[in-house]
Design a protein around this motif. Structure first.
Motif, PDB file in Angstrom:
ATOM      1  N   LEU A 271       3.744   5.796  -4.920  1.00 59.44           N
ATOM      2  CA  LEU A 271       3.619   6.198  -6.902  1.00 59.44           C
ATOM      3  C   LEU A 271       2.848   7.150  -7.267  1.00 59.44           C
ATOM      4  CD1 LEU A 271       4.049   2.817  -8.053  1.00 59.44           C
ATOM      5  CD2 LEU A 271       4.714   4.684  -8.774  1.00 59.44           C
ATOM      6  N   PHE A 272       1.539   7.211  -6.951  1.00 64.14           N
ATOM      7  CA  PHE A 272       0.693   8.433  -6.768  1.00 64.14           C
ATOM      8  C   PHE A 272       1.018   9.470  -6.275  1.00 64.14           C
ATOM      9  CE2 PHE A 272      -2.180   4.867  -6.913  1.00 64.14           C
ATOM     10  CZ  PHE A 272      -2.924   5.360  -8.515  1.00 64.14           C
TER      11      PHE A 272
ATOM     12  N   GLY B  26       1.618  13.598  -7.804  1.00 65.43           N
ATOM     13  CA  GLY B  26       0.734  14.556  -7.805  1.00 65.43           C
ATOM     14  C   GLY B  26      -0.575  14.570  -7.312  1.00 65.43           C
ATOM     15  N   ILE B  27      -0.835  13.154  -7.281  1.00 65.05           N
ATOM     16  CA  ILE B  27      -2.125  12.224  -7.287  1.00 65.05           C
ATOM     17  C   ILE B  27      -2.668  11.706  -5.992  1.00 65.05           C
ATOM     18  CG2 ILE B  27      -3.649  10.768  -8.016  1.00 65.05           C
ATOM     19  CD1 ILE B  27      -2.094  10.345 -10.515  1.00 65.05           C
ATOM     20  N   THR B  28      -3.658  12.328  -4.657  1.00 64.28           N
ATOM     21  CA  THR B  28      -3.576  11.922  -4.304  1.00 64.28           C
ATOM     22  C   THR B  28      -4.624  10.259  -3.956  1.00 64.28           C
ATOM     23  OG1 THR B  28      -5.994  12.831  -4.220  1.00 64.28           O
ATOM     24  CG2 THR B  28      -4.531  14.212  -2.877  1.00 64.28           C
ATOM     25  N   PRO B  29      -3.897   9.503  -3.148  1.00 59.40           N
ATOM     26  CA  PRO B  29      -4.258   8.381  -3.066  1.00 59.40           C
ATOM     27  C   PRO B  29      -6.074   7.940  -2.613  1.00 59.40           C
ATOM     28  CG  PRO B  29      -2.233   8.669  -1.586  1.00 59.40           C
ATOM     29  CD  PRO B  29      -2.841   9.955  -1.974  1.00 59.40           C
ATOM     30  N   ASP B  30      -6.374   9.044  -2.479  1.00 59.46           N
ATOM     31  CA  ASP B  30      -7.972   8.310  -2.080  1.00 59.46           C
ATOM     32  C   ASP B  30      -9.106   8.577  -3.682  1.00 59.46           C
ATOM     33  OD1 ASP B  30      -7.454  11.363  -2.882  1.00 59.46           O
ATOM     34  OD2 ASP B  30      -8.042  11.798  -1.391  1.00 59.46           O
TER      35      ASP B  30
ATOM     36  N   ASN C 128       1.265  -1.194  -0.395  1.00 58.25           N
ATOM     37  CA  ASN C 128       0.092  -0.163   0.398  1.00 58.25           C
ATOM     38  C   ASN C 128       1.203   1.428   0.037  1.00 58.25           C
ATOM     39  OD1 ASN C 128      -3.066  -0.904  -0.328  1.00 58.25           O
ATOM     40  ND2 ASN C 128      -2.742  -1.115   2.351  1.00 58.25           N
ATOM     41  N   GLN C 129       2.070   0.773   0.629  1.00 53.92           N
ATOM     42  CA  GLN C 129       2.757   2.246   1.124  1.00 53.92           C
ATOM     43  C   GLN C 129       3.563   2.397  -0.779  1.00 53.92           C
ATOM     44  OE1 GLN C 129       5.704   1.632   3.871  1.00 53.92           O
ATOM     45  NE2 GLN C 129       4.121   2.252   5.483  1.00 53.92           N
TER      46      GLN C 129
END
Length: 161
Positions: A66-67, A71-75, A60-61
């Protein structure tokens, strides 16, 4: 910033699915061991579950990193944004794997709750049996200053005197 490569995201997602599937199988084995009251097998399963959970956390980390590096939030909104940047074939591949990951995660949560209910019930039953063996009346059990349970039946008889 450029989005993370889909092949890396899909590889980590597939690996996450594998870890969750392993955890699901371990929870099923734990359920059987709980029913059979096999302490040795339960202890072995706890070690295996711990290892699998650690691997899942690392997975998960890595996926989140990577996200974040792109610049992509991992939500949920960030994942929708990422999916919107992909072409139709890539978006279908990403969505398929992500949906499978979510589905297996829901199954793991349900199995974990099931096992937790059994453990809680067994613990409560054991506590009641131990009280009976000690000759304690459950109505006389209160919490002491340290938060532990204490037997206050003597106070009850003193109050009557």
């Amino acid at each position: 910033m450029t989005p993370p490569p889909l092949d890396q995201i899909n590889a980590l997602t597939t690996q996450g699915i594998t870890f969750l599937t392993t955890l699901s199988e371990l929870l099923d084995a734990e359920y059987k061991a709980l029913q059979q009251r096999s302490i040795e097998h339960l202890q072995e399963l706890v070690g295996q579950k711990t290892d699998t959970l650690q691997q899942l956390e690392e997975n998960n980390q890595a996926r989140n990193q990577l996200f974040i590096s792109a610049g992509i939030t991992p939500d949920k909104p960030g994942l929708q944004d990422y999916k919107a940047r992909l072409n139709e074939t890539e978006a279908a591949s990403f969505t398929s794997l992500w949906s499978e990951l979510e589905q297996v995660l829901r199954q793991v949560n349900e199995k974990n709750k099931r096992n937790e209910i059994i453990i809680t019930r067994n613990s409560r039953n054991l506590e009641q049996l131990m009280s009976i063996i000690r000759g304690q009346n459950q109505k006389n059990t209160l919490y002491n200053q340290s938060g532990g349970k204490g037997n206050y039946s003597a106070q009850n008889s003193l109050g009557k005197a």
